[in-house]
Scaffold this motif. Structure first.
Motif, PDB file in Angstrom:
ATOM      1  N   SER A 278       0.974  -1.215   0.187  1.00  0.00           N
ATOM      2  CA  SER A 278      -0.026  -0.043   0.027  1.00  0.00           C
ATOM      3  C   SER A 278       0.717   1.254   0.024  1.00  0.00           C
ATOM      4  O   SER A 278       0.508   2.375  -0.624  1.00  0.00           O
ATOM      5  CB  SER A 278      -0.923  -0.064   1.343  1.00  0.00           C
ATOM      6  OG  SER A 278      -1.492  -1.224   1.142  1.00  0.00           O
ATOM      7  N   ARG A 301      -8.214 -11.223  -2.198  1.00  0.00           N
ATOM      8  CA  ARG A 301      -8.158 -10.585  -1.023  1.00  0.00           C
ATOM      9  C   ARG A 301      -7.029  -9.539  -0.651  1.00  0.00           C
ATOM     10  O   ARG A 301      -7.240  -8.568  -0.433  1.00  0.00           O
ATOM     11  CB  ARG A 301      -8.312 -11.623   0.190  1.00  0.00           C
ATOM     12  CG  ARG A 301      -8.353 -10.840   1.529  1.00  0.00           C
ATOM     13  CD  ARG A 301      -8.433 -11.856   2.721  1.00  0.00           C
ATOM     14  NE  ARG A 301      -8.273 -11.132   3.922  1.00  0.00           N
ATOM     15  CZ  ARG A 301      -8.339 -11.757   5.116  1.00  0.00           C
ATOM     16  NH1 ARG A 301      -8.313 -12.904   5.101  1.00  0.00           N
ATOM     17  NH2 ARG A 301      -8.097 -10.995   6.226  1.00  0.00           N
ATOM     18  N   GLN A 304      -7.374  -6.476  -2.966  1.00  0.00           N
ATOM     19  CA  GLN A 304      -8.481  -5.594  -2.683  1.00  0.00           C
ATOM     20  C   GLN A 304      -8.084  -5.184  -1.562  1.00  0.00           C
ATOM     21  O   GLN A 304      -8.721  -3.792  -1.106  1.00  0.00           O
ATOM     22  CB  GLN A 304      -9.812  -6.735  -2.558  1.00  0.00           C
ATOM     23  CG  GLN A 304     -10.896  -5.588  -2.284  1.00  0.00           C
ATOM     24  CD  GLN A 304     -12.326  -6.319  -2.340  1.00  0.00           C
ATOM     25  OE1 GLN A 304     -12.645  -7.396  -2.973  1.00  0.00           O
ATOM     26  NE2 GLN A 304     -13.409  -5.600  -1.685  1.00  0.00           N
ATOM     27  N   GLU A 305      -7.478  -5.423  -0.419  1.00  0.00           N
ATOM     28  CA  GLU A 305      -7.067  -4.889   0.604  1.00  0.00           C
ATOM     29  C   GLU A 305      -6.178  -3.649   0.407  1.00  0.00           C
ATOM     30  O   GLU A 305      -6.326  -2.471   0.913  1.00  0.00           O
ATOM     31  CB  GLU A 305      -6.413  -5.769   1.623  1.00  0.00           C
ATOM     32  CG  GLU A 305      -7.408  -6.687   2.368  1.00  0.00           C
ATOM     33  CD  GLU A 305      -6.668  -7.769   3.368  1.00  0.00           C
ATOM     34  OE1 GLU A 305      -5.739  -7.706   3.250  1.00  0.00           O
ATOM     35  OE2 GLU A 305      -7.552  -8.489   4.051  1.00  0.00           O
ATOM     36  N   HIS A 308      -8.391  -0.924  -1.250  1.00  0.00           N
ATOM     37  CA  HIS A 308      -9.155  -0.373  -0.205  1.00  0.00           C
ATOM     38  C   HIS A 308      -8.271   0.733   0.504  1.00  0.00           C
ATOM     39  O   HIS A 308      -8.616   1.832   0.925  1.00  0.00           O
ATOM     40  CB  HIS A 308      -9.413  -1.330   0.708  1.00  0.00           C
ATOM     41  CG  HIS A 308     -10.404  -0.761   1.970  1.00  0.00           C
ATOM     42  ND1 HIS A 308     -11.367   0.125   1.638  1.00  0.00           N
ATOM     43  CD2 HIS A 308     -10.218  -0.583   3.298  1.00  0.00           C
ATOM     44  CE1 HIS A 308     -12.049   0.375   2.903  1.00  0.00           C
ATOM     45  NE2 HIS A 308     -11.206  -0.064   3.753  1.00  0.00           N
ATOM     46  N   ASN A 309      -6.954   0.413   1.017  1.00  0.00           N
ATOM     47  CA  ASN A 309      -6.161   1.333   1.395  1.00  0.00           C
ATOM     48  C   ASN A 309      -5.987   2.472   0.705  1.00  0.00           C
ATOM     49  O   ASN A 309      -5.541   3.749   1.367  1.00  0.00           O
ATOM     50  CB  ASN A 309      -4.780   0.530   1.910  1.00  0.00           C
ATOM     51  CG  ASN A 309      -4.869  -0.391   2.976  1.00  0.00           C
ATOM     52  OD1 ASN A 309      -5.941  -0.675   3.748  1.00  0.00           O
ATOM     53  ND2 ASN A 309      -3.910  -1.530   3.147  1.00  0.00           N
ATOM     54  N   ALA A 315     -14.033  -2.342   1.372  1.00  0.00           N
ATOM     55  CA  ALA A 315     -13.433  -3.231   2.455  1.00  0.00           C
ATOM     56  C   ALA A 315     -13.669  -4.519   2.077  1.00  0.00           C
ATOM     57  O   ALA A 315     -14.643  -4.965   1.533  1.00  0.00           O
ATOM     58  CB  ALA A 315     -13.644  -2.975   3.925  1.00  0.00           C
ATOM     59  N   TRP A 316     -12.688  -5.583   2.430  1.00  0.00           N
ATOM     60  CA  TRP A 316     -12.784  -6.973   2.353  1.00  0.00           C
ATOM     61  C   TRP A 316     -13.569  -7.657   3.264  1.00  0.00           C
ATOM     62  O   TRP A 316     -12.834  -7.058   4.614  1.00  0.00           O
ATOM     63  CB  TRP A 316     -11.705  -7.460   1.780  1.00  0.00           C
ATOM     64  CG  TRP A 316     -11.666  -8.942   1.438  1.00  0.00           C
ATOM     65  CD1 TRP A 316     -11.904  -9.186   0.068  1.00  0.00           C
ATOM     66  CD2 TRP A 316     -11.723 -10.270   2.144  1.00  0.00           C
ATOM     67  NE1 TRP A 316     -11.876 -10.810   0.192  1.00  0.00           N
ATOM     68  CE2 TRP A 316     -11.881 -11.164   1.488  1.00  0.00           C
ATOM     69  CE3 TRP A 316     -11.515 -10.360   3.549  1.00  0.00           C
ATOM     70  CZ2 TRP A 316     -11.949 -12.519   1.900  1.00  0.00           C
ATOM     71  CZ3 TRP A 316     -11.632 -11.560   4.074  1.00  0.00           C
ATOM     72  CH2 TRP A 316     -11.721 -12.663   3.342  1.00  0.00           C
ATOM     73  N   HIS A 320     -17.783  -6.415   6.847  1.00  0.00           N
ATOM     74  CA  HIS A 320     -18.195  -5.015   6.590  1.00  0.00           C
ATOM     75  C   HIS A 320     -19.489  -4.935   5.729  1.00  0.00           C
ATOM     76  O   HIS A 320     -19.925  -4.052   5.128  1.00  0.00           O
ATOM     77  CB  HIS A 320     -17.072  -4.779   5.390  1.00  0.00           C
ATOM     78  CG  HIS A 320     -15.853  -4.578   6.061  1.00  0.00           C
ATOM     79  ND1 HIS A 320     -15.630  -3.702   6.912  1.00  0.00           N
ATOM     80  CD2 HIS A 320     -14.607  -5.462   6.117  1.00  0.00           C
ATOM     81  CE1 HIS A 320     -14.161  -3.777   7.514  1.00  0.00           C
ATOM     82  NE2 HIS A 320     -13.756  -4.981   7.000  1.00  0.00           N
ATOM     83  N   ASP A 323     -20.292  -3.309   2.151  1.00  0.00           N
ATOM     84  CA  ASP A 323     -19.055  -3.025   1.477  1.00  0.00           C
ATOM     85  C   ASP A 323     -18.322  -3.886   1.182  1.00  0.00           C
ATOM     86  O   ASP A 323     -17.451  -3.894   0.379  1.00  0.00           O
ATOM     87  CB  ASP A 323     -18.375  -2.233   2.662  1.00  0.00           C
ATOM     88  CG  ASP A 323     -19.168  -0.945   2.876  1.00  0.00           C
ATOM     89  OD1 ASP A 323     -18.817  -0.133   3.925  1.00  0.00           O
ATOM     90  OD2 ASP A 323     -19.889  -0.288   2.093  1.00  0.00           O
ATOM     91  N   ALA A 324     -18.718  -5.317   1.463  1.00  0.00           N
ATOM     92  CA  ALA A 324     -17.950  -6.590   1.132  1.00  0.00           C
ATOM     93  C   ALA A 324     -18.051  -6.804  -0.362  1.00  0.00           C
ATOM     94  O   ALA A 324     -19.306  -6.653  -0.689  1.00  0.00           O
ATOM     95  CB  ALA A 324     -17.839  -7.759   1.975  1.00  0.00           C
TER      96      ALA A 324
END
Length: 326
Positions: A278, A301, A304-305, A308-309, A315-316, A320, A323-324
């Motif tokens: 990130s 995952r 996607q994390e 998201h950052n 968020a994963w 969530h 939002d998942a």
């Protein structure tokens, strides 16, 4: 009009995709590997659905040594392209004659796959071993690019190449590596995607070298290849296969997270890996990269994390709620 020409218009070229506006901070793309069995193939397609929903600019599909995944590569790439996802298919020279390479290119074109990453590839069984040119084959990716560009039958292919922030281990020097990379760009490659790296400075110095040596071709899009670290074992293996290096400071940080037991502390290792990728991506965005290319190992995952950052994805995780994403 031939079927090849009809198919050639069915996908955006990567060159066009990189010029299109995107709603997020920067385009992102992902790399898939041809799965080994049907179950893994189905998991790949589920991952592709996620990245489609997240707005991936394009997806790439790697190519097994010596064509060992040739049929599955083509099948997977065709299905992804119908997702629809702009699809980049890899092609290597390993264990192929010129005639076989031409046959593969015709097959790709007939499937509408006209985005190509032209690679020499690594010797099967030992990626760092001695390169041996196949009888009737080619020795360098440059030859493949020249063949494609000099053939009216294949001239519609949009070509990318690999580039190496730390220099290719066979090049002998950064100067040689720069010269070889520019030769491929001058021959008709439109952009390059880097090998994975873990020091942003290596990427920036590669960009500087290319532009300084050739302000026109050296300024073609240079896409950073990022692999989110999820385990020490995995990243060590990937570094070994690629010939890249893991910076000592990062390795020590991962070892501290492991605290002597990689299995028991895998979540802590993973946390360090996601944070590192990130942070790298944030700096690369600030430096104006045209795209972030994530090497996913066919999972969703970790990428996607990171997204998201960066503020580029929900968020994963089930916790969530709405939002998942899968």
């Amino acid at each position: 009009m031939s079927s090849t020409n009809i198919s050639a218009s069915s996908q955006w070229s990567i060159s066009e995709v990189l010029k299109r506006p995107v709603p997020g901070r920067v385009p992102f793309s992902v790399e898939f590997m041809p799965p080994r069995d049907d179950a893994a193939e189905n998991r790949l397609y589920r991952a592709a659905e996620v990245f489609h929903d997240l707005g991936a600019s394009f997806v790439s599909v790697t190519y097994g040594a010596g064509g060992s995944t040739r049929e599955r590569t083509a099948r997977v790439a065709r299905r992804l392209s119908r997702q629809p996802l702009t699809t980049l298919v890899h092609l290597t020279l390993v264990d192929h004659t010129v005639e076989e390479l031409e046959e593969i290119l015709r097959g790709y074109a007939e499937l509408g796959l006209t985005n190509l990453l032209a690679l020499r590839g690594d010797p099967p069984g030992d990626p760092l071993g001695e390169w041996i040119t196949s009888e009737g084959g080619m020795s360098y990716a440059l030859e493949l690019i020249q063949m494609i560009k000099n053939s009216p039958e294949f001239s519609h292919f949009d070509i990318g190449i690999a580039s190496f922030p730390e220099g290719h281990y066979r090049a002998g020097s950064l100067e040689n590596d720069t010269r070889y990379t520019l030769a491929k760009l001058r021959a008709g490659a439109e952009y390059s995607i880097t090998q994975m790296f873990f020091d942003v400075e290596d990427f920036l110095r590669l960009r500087d070298r290319l532009v300084a040596a050739d302000p026109v071709h050296g300024a073609k899009p240079l896409i950073p290849g990022l692999m989110p670290i999820t385990s020490l074992r995995s990243v060590r293996r990937q570094v070994e296969l690629s010939g890249s290096t893991l910076p000592r400071a990062l390795e020590e940080k991962l070892l501290r997270a492991a605290n002597g037991d990689e299995e028991a502390n895998r979540d802590e290792i993973r946390k360090v890996g996601i944070e590192t990728t990130s942070e790298m991506a944030e700096r690369l965005i600030a430096e104006g990269v045209p795209d972030l290319h994530f090497m996913t190992l066919n999972f969703t995952r970790a990428t996607q994390e990171v997204l998201h950052n960066l503020g580029m994805a929900p968020a994963w995780g089930a916790e969530h709620g709405h939002d998942a994403v899968r």
